[in-house]
Write a protein that holds these residues in place. Structure first.
Motif, PDB file in Angstrom:
ATOM      1  N   ALA A 172       2.726 -40.929  26.140  1.00  0.00           N
ATOM      2  CA  ALA A 172       2.020 -42.173  26.478  1.00  0.00           C
ATOM      3  C   ALA A 172       0.605 -41.883  26.968  1.00  0.00           C
ATOM      4  N   SER A 173       0.447 -40.829  27.773  1.00  0.00           N
ATOM      5  CA  SER A 173      -0.898 -40.442  28.218  1.00  0.00           C
ATOM      6  C   SER A 173      -1.756 -40.021  27.036  1.00  0.00           C
ATOM      7  N   LYS A 174      -1.163 -39.286  26.102  1.00  0.00           N
ATOM      8  CA  LYS A 174      -1.913 -38.862  24.910  1.00  0.00           C
ATOM      9  C   LYS A 174      -2.375 -40.070  24.106  1.00  0.00           C
ATOM     10  N   LYS A 175      -1.521 -41.060  23.969  1.00  0.00           N
ATOM     11  CA  LYS A 175      -1.877 -42.266  23.229  1.00  0.00           C
ATOM     12  C   LYS A 175      -3.014 -43.003  23.925  1.00  0.00           C
ATOM     13  N   MET A 176      -2.934 -43.116  25.240  1.00  0.00           N
ATOM     14  CA  MET A 176      -3.998 -43.790  25.989  1.00  0.00           C
ATOM     15  C   MET A 176      -5.306 -43.011  25.896  1.00  0.00           C
ATOM     16  N   PHE A 177      -5.224 -41.687  25.953  1.00  0.00           N
ATOM     17  CA  PHE A 177      -6.418 -40.854  25.871  1.00  0.00           C
ATOM     18  C   PHE A 177      -7.110 -41.049  24.524  1.00  0.00           C
ATOM     19  N   ASP A 178      -6.326 -41.058  23.464  1.00  0.00           N
ATOM     20  CA  ASP A 178      -6.908 -41.277  22.128  1.00  0.00           C
ATOM     21  C   ASP A 178      -7.592 -42.641  22.047  1.00  0.00           C
ATOM     22  N   LYS A 179      -6.980 -43.658  22.627  1.00  0.00           N
ATOM     23  CA  LYS A 179      -7.575 -44.991  22.645  1.00  0.00           C
ATOM     24  C   LYS A 179      -8.850 -45.012  23.481  1.00  0.00           C
ATOM     25  N   ALA A 180      -8.821 -44.315  24.623  1.00  0.00           N
ATOM     26  CA  ALA A 180      -9.969 -44.304  25.533  1.00  0.00           C
ATOM     27  C   ALA A 180     -11.189 -43.653  24.900  1.00  0.00           C
ATOM     28  N   LYS A 181     -10.984 -42.700  23.994  1.00  0.00           N
ATOM     29  CA  LYS A 181     -12.112 -42.019  23.357  1.00  0.00           C
ATOM     30  C   LYS A 181     -12.948 -42.946  22.494  1.00  0.00           C
ATOM     31  N   SER A 207     -14.183 -45.735  23.507  1.00  0.00           N
ATOM     32  CA  SER A 207     -15.214 -46.400  24.319  1.00  0.00           C
ATOM     33  C   SER A 207     -15.682 -45.593  25.522  1.00  0.00           C
ATOM     34  N   LEU A 208     -14.907 -44.592  25.944  1.00  0.00           N
ATOM     35  CA  LEU A 208     -15.276 -43.797  27.111  1.00  0.00           C
ATOM     36  C   LEU A 208     -15.727 -42.405  26.680  1.00  0.00           C
ATOM     37  N   LEU A 209     -16.841 -41.939  27.209  1.00  0.00           N
ATOM     38  CA  LEU A 209     -17.346 -40.612  26.890  1.00  0.00           C
ATOM     39  C   LEU A 209     -16.282 -39.563  27.232  1.00  0.00           C
ATOM     40  N   GLN A 210     -15.897 -38.771  26.257  1.00  0.00           N
ATOM     41  CA  GLN A 210     -14.865 -37.745  26.388  1.00  0.00           C
ATOM     42  C   GLN A 210     -13.488 -38.339  26.700  1.00  0.00           C
ATOM     43  N   GLY A 211     -13.360 -39.664  26.562  1.00  0.00           N
ATOM     44  CA  GLY A 211     -12.080 -40.317  26.784  1.00  0.00           C
ATOM     45  C   GLY A 211     -11.737 -40.576  28.229  1.00  0.00           C
ATOM     46  N   TRP A 254      -8.837 -31.416  34.325  1.00  0.00           N
ATOM     47  CA  TRP A 254      -7.446 -31.162  34.642  1.00  0.00           C
ATOM     48  C   TRP A 254      -6.837 -30.257  33.576  1.00  0.00           C
ATOM     49  N   MET A 255      -5.755 -29.601  33.954  1.00  0.00           N
ATOM     50  CA  MET A 255      -5.051 -28.748  33.006  1.00  0.00           C
ATOM     51  C   MET A 255      -4.431 -29.577  31.880  1.00  0.00           C
ATOM     52  N   GLY A 256      -4.281 -28.985  30.699  1.00  0.00           N
ATOM     53  CA  GLY A 256      -3.779 -29.723  29.547  1.00  0.00           C
ATOM     54  C   GLY A 256      -4.911 -30.160  28.645  1.00  0.00           C
ATOM     55  N   GLU A 257      -4.570 -30.595  27.452  1.00  0.00           N
ATOM     56  CA  GLU A 257      -5.589 -31.001  26.480  1.00  0.00           C
ATOM     57  C   GLU A 257      -6.092 -32.418  26.726  1.00  0.00           C
ATOM     58  N   PHE A 258      -5.460 -33.136  27.629  1.00  0.00           N
ATOM     59  CA  PHE A 258      -5.892 -34.485  27.980  1.00  0.00           C
ATOM     60  C   PHE A 258      -5.391 -34.764  29.401  1.00  0.00           C
ATOM     61  N   PRO A 259      -6.035 -35.699  30.118  1.00  0.00           N
ATOM     62  CA  PRO A 259      -5.566 -36.013  31.469  1.00  0.00           C
ATOM     63  C   PRO A 259      -4.328 -36.899  31.419  1.00  0.00           C
ATOM     64  N   ILE A 260      -3.468 -36.783  32.399  1.00  0.00           N
ATOM     65  CA  ILE A 260      -2.370 -37.742  32.499  1.00  0.00           C
ATOM     66  C   ILE A 260      -2.933 -39.031  33.099  1.00  0.00           C
ATOM     67  N   PHE A 261      -2.423 -40.160  32.646  1.00  0.00           N
ATOM     68  CA  PHE A 261      -2.875 -41.462  33.130  1.00  0.00           C
ATOM     69  C   PHE A 261      -1.904 -41.947  34.205  1.00  0.00           C
ATOM     70  N   VAL A 262      -2.453 -42.428  35.316  1.00  0.00           N
ATOM     71  CA  VAL A 262      -1.639 -42.835  36.461  1.00  0.00           C
ATOM     72  C   VAL A 262      -1.218 -44.290  36.313  1.00  0.00           C
ATOM     73  N   GLU A 263       0.048 -44.565  36.567  1.00  0.00           N
ATOM     74  CA  GLU A 263       0.579 -45.926  36.546  1.00  0.00           C
ATOM     75  C   GLU A 263       0.538 -46.554  37.926  1.00  0.00           C
ATOM     76  N   LYS A 264       1.014 -45.811  38.936  1.00  0.00           N
ATOM     77  CA  LYS A 264       1.038 -46.331  40.305  1.00  0.00           C
ATOM     78  C   LYS A 264       1.164 -45.164  41.272  1.00  0.00           C
ATOM     79  N   ALA A 265       0.788 -45.417  42.517  1.00  0.00           N
ATOM     80  CA  ALA A 265       0.861 -44.377  43.539  1.00  0.00           C
ATOM     81  C   ALA A 265       1.211 -44.998  44.877  1.00  0.00           C
ATOM     82  N   GLU A 266       1.866 -44.220  45.705  1.00  0.00           N
ATOM     83  CA  GLU A 266       2.181 -44.645  47.063  1.00  0.00           C
ATOM     84  C   GLU A 266       2.369 -43.405  47.926  1.00  0.00           C
ATOM     85  N   GLY A 267       1.709 -43.397  49.073  1.00  0.00           N
ATOM     86  CA  GLY A 267       1.866 -42.286  50.002  1.00  0.00           C
ATOM     87  C   GLY A 267       1.388 -40.975  49.418  1.00  0.00           C
TER      88      GLY A 267
END
Length: 449
Positions: free
Chosen positions: A24-33, A35-39, A48-61
């Motif tokens: 899912a992060s890979k799909k979002m990264f491809d879409k982001a490229k 309109s966003l510079l370097q995605g 970040w490590m990996g060929e693309f950044p992971i996309f955050v859904e939610k965070a707490e604490g």
């Protein structure tokens, strides 16, 4: 001790695992490229490590969940921007309450009075002003220092970090000359014209650089942090203060990272006496904010210079600086989150984290070392803690860094991507710390002989 062939093989395995875990992060990264510079919306996010950044859904604490539904223990905490944790209730309530009443007026609110008084108590600086980032706080402090002293040059320490302040993105060459730091893109002026650079913990070089009395300000962290934790030698800060006073140079202490050390950062902890203190990052629980406090003497001199100019374009300010929403967030953060209890609890956790890392170092006889600064802890690939920026850079091992960070991420543990730094917040648990120790032991075991 590290088998480089094993390291290469395991890294390739971890890359394949990363790809399989994050469709899912890979799909979002491809879409982001599209309109966003370097995605990504910020260049740093591709580091970040990996060929693309992971996309955050939610965070707490002290945890977050990505768009693939994977939960992580977060020791990065926004590279300090979320040291107070993700969405602390006190700040959340204050922010929502103020937003309903209005976010920005370019006029003060009562919260600003409280915040100024509290920062004065913690850092012993008489007068305070605010910005939208620590970078801007440093920029504004340097502008005032130049105006007050009538001098142009700035002195920084080799491999320092002060955000994107142009004068600080400079390196010391082996022959003693100054040049743009590698990666310094499109610098407006050659930093050899604006900047002097010396090594941290080198009093002789510092005095030599200040003796011509052409340096408006020394800009430094009280402890270097962006190349690992590089502590000051005993007495170094006393020498720094003595020399800056002797040569009429403004001393600016950047506590943006080192506020992890105590309620008033290292300035409070070590009873420092700078002319200016700058802050940012987590001071508003993640709302963009910076602050700079001035001694009474420097503040009075600054006011004279500010009032001598006509108009508002003085190079300090910003329409959104010190807005009502930010002031409410800072008040809640200082008043209800960054308390003495916060530091006592989380420093103990950082100590436990450090001991866990040290146990792995000892078990596998690794030539690494650990250093703790308040509720922040780091490990470096050097048998003894480093003393200078150059030593810290020479201790880096990019291949090992990438493998360790990637392998930890694949097992649900997030470390700061730029170096081996971990932060403890109120929501961090003993179990979180133990998980990191277990994971680190596992991934190190697979690459040693």
């Amino acid at each position: 001790m590290i088998n480089r062939e094993k390291l290469k093989i395991k890294f390739e395995e971890e890359m394949k695992m990363f790809d399989s875990l994050h469709p899912a992060s890979k799909k979002m990264f491809d879409k982001a490229k599209e309109s966003l510079l370097q995605g990504v919306p910020l260049n740093w996010m591709v580091r970040w490590m990996g060929e693309f950044p992971i996309f955050v859904e939610k965070a707490e604490g002290a945890h977050f969940t990505d768009v693939d539904g994977i939960e992580y223990v977060d020791f990065c905490l926004g590279d300090t921007g979320s040291l107070v944790g993700h969405g602390p209730k006190a700040a959340k309530d204050a922010i929502l309450n103020q937003f309903e009443k209005g976010a920005s007026f370019m006029l003060p609110t009562e919260d600003a009075i409280w915040v100024g008084a509290e920062l004065k108590r913690r850092f012993k600086m008489k007068f305070w002003q605010f910005s939208t980032s620590a970078t801007d706080a440093n920029r504004f402090a340097l502008r005032l220092a130049r105006r007050v002293t009538g001098r142009s040059k700035v002195l920084v320490f080799n491999w320092c970090y002060h955000g994107t302040v142009d004068e600080s993105i400079a390196s010391l060459n082996p022959d003693g000359s100054v040049s743009p730091r590698k990666g310094n893109i499109g610098f407006p002026v050659d930093p050899s014209i604006t900047t002097k650079v010396v090594e941290w913990n080198d009093p002789k070089a510092l005095e030599e650089a200040l003796k011509d009395e052409d340096v408006a300000a020394v800009l430094c962290e009280p402890v270097m942090t962006n190349v690992g934790v590089v502590l000051p030698d005993p007495g170094f800060h006393d020498i720094l203060r003595k020399l800056t006073k002797k040569h009429g140079t403004v001393l600016i202490i950047d506590e943006t990272h080192t506020m992890c050390a105590s309620i008033g950062g290292f300035t409070y902890l070590d009873d420092l006496e700078p002319d200016v203190v700058t802050l940012g990052k987590f001071v508003a629980s993640g709302i963009p904010a910076g602050a700079y406090g001035m001694s009474e003497e420097f503040g009075k001199r600054a006011v004279i210079e500010i009032e001598s100019e006509f108009g508002v374009a003085k190079g300090i300010g910003g329409t959104l600086a010190a807005n009502a929403l930010t002031m409410a967030a800072i008040r809640a953060t200082l008043g209800e989150i960054l308390t003495e209890e916060f530091y006592v609890r989380n420093m103990a956790l950082a100590e436990k984290f450090n001991k866990g890392v040290q146990s792995v170092i000892d078990e596998f006889e690794l030539p690494w070392s650990t250093t703790q600064l308040g509720c922040r802890t780091e490990y470096v690939f050097s048998k003894t803690p480093t003393r200078t920026g150059t030593e810290a850079i020479e201790a880096k091992d990019n291949d090992l860094d990438w493998y360790l960070h990637l392998a930890c991420l694949n097992r649900g543990v997030i470390m700061t991507p730029f170096h081996n730094m971990a932060l403890m917040t109120t929501a961090t648990t003993q179990e979180d710390v133990d998980k990191h120790t277990h994971v680190l032991r596992e991934v190190v075991k697979s690459i040693v002989d």
